[in-house]
Design an enzyme around this catalytic site. Structure first.
Site, PDB file in Angstrom:
ATOM      1  N   GLY A  46       0.818  -1.200   0.000  1.00 48.99           N
ATOM      2  CA  GLY A  46       0.000   0.000   0.000  1.00 48.99           C
ATOM      3  C   GLY A  46       0.853   1.251   0.000  1.00 48.99           C
ATOM      4  N   GLN A  51       3.095  10.003   1.456  1.00 46.52           N
ATOM      5  CA  GLN A  51       4.396   9.353   1.259  1.00 46.52           C
ATOM      6  C   GLN A  51       5.082   9.818  -0.019  1.00 46.52           C
ATOM      7  OE1 GLN A  51       2.650   5.205   2.091  1.00 46.52           O
ATOM      8  NE2 GLN A  51       4.747   5.041   2.818  1.00 46.52           N
ATOM      9  N   CYS A  88       6.890  -0.401   6.401  1.00 39.88           N
ATOM     10  CA  CYS A  88       6.379   0.776   5.695  1.00 39.88           C
ATOM     11  C   CYS A  88       7.450   1.264   4.729  1.00 39.88           C
ATOM     12  CB  CYS A  88       6.056   1.871   6.709  1.00 39.88           C
ATOM     13  SG  CYS A  88       5.475   3.409   5.970  1.00 39.88           S
ATOM     14  N   LEU A  89       7.042   1.602   3.521  1.00 41.31           N
ATOM     15  CA  LEU A  89       8.004   2.089   2.535  1.00 41.31           C
ATOM     16  C   LEU A  89       8.691   3.372   3.006  1.00 41.31           C
ATOM     17  CD1 LEU A  89       5.931   1.450  -0.723  1.00 41.31           C
ATOM     18  CD2 LEU A  89       7.888   0.125   0.100  1.00 41.31           C
ATOM     19  N   HIS A 130      -3.263   0.763   8.207  1.00 38.80           N
ATOM     20  CA  HIS A 130      -1.943   1.391   8.105  1.00 38.80           C
ATOM     21  C   HIS A 130      -1.979   2.602   7.165  1.00 38.80           C
ATOM     22  CE1 HIS A 130       2.634   0.970   7.622  1.00 38.80           C
ATOM     23  NE2 HIS A 130       2.296   1.801   6.645  1.00 38.80           N
ATOM     24  N   GLU A 131      -2.571   2.417   5.985  1.00 34.16           N
ATOM     25  CA  GLU A 131      -2.573   3.494   4.986  1.00 34.16           C
ATOM     26  C   GLU A 131      -3.476   4.659   5.418  1.00 34.16           C
ATOM     27  OE1 GLU A 131      -0.275   3.361   2.893  1.00 34.16           O
ATOM     28  OE2 GLU A 131       0.134   1.224   3.144  1.00 34.16           O
ATOM     29  N   HIS A 134      -1.771   6.965   7.712  1.00 31.70           N
ATOM     30  CA  HIS A 134      -0.859   7.907   7.036  1.00 31.70           C
ATOM     31  C   HIS A 134      -1.575   9.219   6.719  1.00 31.70           C
ATOM     32  CE1 HIS A 134       2.998   6.038   6.196  1.00 31.70           C
ATOM     33  NE2 HIS A 134       2.432   4.925   5.758  1.00 31.70           N
TER      34      HIS A 134
HETATM   35 NI    NI Z   1       3.330   3.050   5.380  1.00 30.55          NI
END
Ligand code: NI
Length: 168
Positions: A46, A51, A88-89, A130-131, A134
């Site tokens: 995701g 991000q 997480c990226l 999670h997303e 963000h």
């Molecule tokens: Ni993330």
């Protein structure tokens, strides 16, 4: 389509609250297409707009057979509990253990402004939570009750390598 740069922890943009999308225009379509391409290239599950430095409520999630676009997403229902590893990226090289609901149902708009409902269990439910966090400026590291140590991380990476060798 173009790749966007994924920003990482320490960048204050990741801690800001995103505004709702109100213009369903070409610019939004380009953002969503770029986010999908960036997600694929980064091999992630995701990706949320902050991000890639865009403070709008837009998320893309790989649900297996397609990448869905979630504009202005809202959780409608959640139930159960799961406990597992999360990454997480925007927090490269780290994993932590986080408890999440096992089932999540949400509603979101697509690039045209049409509303849809989605539901997911396990990894997808985890990713939805999670997303969406963000979009409110939160990272999973705030929720993790344990971040993997360097030794634990190395062991996990080594396990992945062995698995890859078995599959080869
Ligand atoms: Ni993330």
């Amino acid at each position: 389509m173009a790749l966007r740069k994924i920003i990482t922890v320490g960048n204050p943009t990741l801690n800001k609250t995103c505004r709702p999308v109100t213009n369903f225009d070409e610019r939004l379509a380009t953002l969503i297409d770029d986010m999908k391409e960036t997600l694929i290239q980064a091999n992630g599950v995701g990706l949320a707009a902050p991000q890639v430095s865009v403070l709008r409520r837009v998320v893309v999630v790989d649900i297996g057979d397609e990448i869905i676009e979630l504009v202005n997403p809202r959780i409608l229902e959640q139930s159960g509990e799961q406990d597992g590893l999360e990454g997480c990226l925007s927090v490269p090289g780290q994993y932590g253990q986080v408890k999440r609901p096992n089932y999540v149902k949400l509603e979101a708009q697509d690039r045209n402004g049409d509303w849809y409902e989605y539901e997911g269990e396990e990894l997808i439910a985890r990713c939805f939570c999670h997303e969406l966090e963000h979009l409110d400026g939160h990272l999973y590291t705030e929720k993790a009750y344990h971040m993997l140590t360097e030794e634990e991380y190395e062991a996990l990476m080594h396990a992945d390598e062995e698995e890859a060798e078995e599959q080869a």
